[in-house]
Write an enzyme that holds these catalytic residues in place. Sequence first.
Site, PDB file in Angstrom:
ATOM      1  CD  GLU A 250      -9.149  21.376  34.219  1.00 19.12           C
ATOM      2  OE1 GLU A 250      -8.291  22.258  34.320  1.00 19.12           O
ATOM      3  OE2 GLU A 250      -8.974  20.434  33.745  1.00 19.12           O
ATOM      4  CB  CYS A 284      -4.633  21.458  35.272  1.00 16.70           C
ATOM      5  SG  CYS A 284      -5.855  20.117  35.499  1.00 16.70           S
TER       6      CYS A 284
END
Length: 475
Positions: A250, A284
């Site tokens: 990720e 993020c």
Amino acid sequence: MTYDADLKLFIDGSWRTGEGRDAFAVVNPATGCAIGEVPLASTADLDEALAAAERAYPLWRATAVDSRSAILRKTAELLRERAEPIAWLMTQEQGKPLAESRAEVAGSASMFDWYAEEIKRDYGRLLVRPTGQRSMVVHEPVGVVATFTPWNFPLYLLAKKVAAALAAGCPVISRPPQETPGCTGEMFRALADAGIPHGVAQLVHGNADLVSRALVGSKVIRKVSFTGSVPVGKHLMKLAADSMTRITLELGGHAPVLIFDDCDLDKTLDMVVPQKFRNAGQVCVSPTRFYVQDAIYDAFLEGFAERTSKVKMGDGLQADTRMGPLANARRPDAIEKLVNDAAAKGARVLAGGQRGEGGFFFQPTLLGDVPVTADIMNEEPFGPVAVTARFKDFDEAIEQANRLPFGLAAFAFTENGRRANLLGDAIEAGMVGINSFGISTADAPFGGVKDSGFGSEGGKEGLETYQVVKAIHQA
């Protein structure tokens, strides 16, 4: 409340102090001052952790699902009981406002609760065969797991990995961020107090390169899960390739936000401004590249600038703080460089744009008319800066949204239902929020495409990443 974290390693069921080990200074980003020291794992510590996990694996995978589930539920209960001191540790180590830290502890507990129940519904399937024959598909744990997590959501991102892996029957060796050792250590303390067997959940702070090479290069590790930057993710992928180790990545994003002229403008602004400056933009999936349709562009900037100027920046422990400092001394330098580059290339600084005083602060910032050539339009800022540009029509908006090699999250605001459907299809991202930022929940997959990585965390998909599929045929 003073910083009173008990900073230790947790290996093979015992807590290890800093005696005879190197240490890393823990810094409060609101002041820039050291508040503690965390011991770093040595090569011998890592070897011991690997051996303990290898011994624990056959026993943990054979542990009844109900027993595994009970430990996860107890861990969630303990996290909630201890939420206040954990939140205080997190804010002192990471800087985010106390309210955000409390919410993160609650979200981490919910992750353990969800996987405690989801593992009970991990059904295989029976294939159709002639009478007297049986063919079945079953799910089994992949083996010992190594996890690597960053400092922006130190507890929640760790919980996503640890809860799912333990539910699947996999022992875990975790290297959380050494910048936030107190709050992450409390998760392992909760696991230990909940009765996790020795060697099943282990905590090893340490030099990133040393730990990654020792763990990812070991034959004991059968799965790696990493959250962090694109370059580091690619490096770990290369290490994993040598041992054919499965990996979930990720990685970074640069989330576009498409604002169409039929949106409810005030409602949209009331949503996007707090979301942009949540965790000082160190998210993020933070909304960053705001593409706004011509007809409402000026009104959007005016409303965004007004709201941005009211965001109270300060120490996260203060009740009126709405945005804390950046996580370390490098981040203000990086943000200042990006803002100055954009301004030099023609962007307008409509709010903020300056460093704050004291610790690692940078003002909530809005940039208007940012050209596509500006570095901040192409590099993830990972900070409290919103960048804006105009678009004319749907096709241009999609072209800009999909322009970069990242594809983690994207957002759009429109009251047109047909357009909403088309946006969901056309945007290249692992997660799309339409009139919503609620894309990270325990029951939904979280992950990206393109350079933002592959594999999912959360949801049943998050459990599957820690499993192998076996087909059993009986005649």
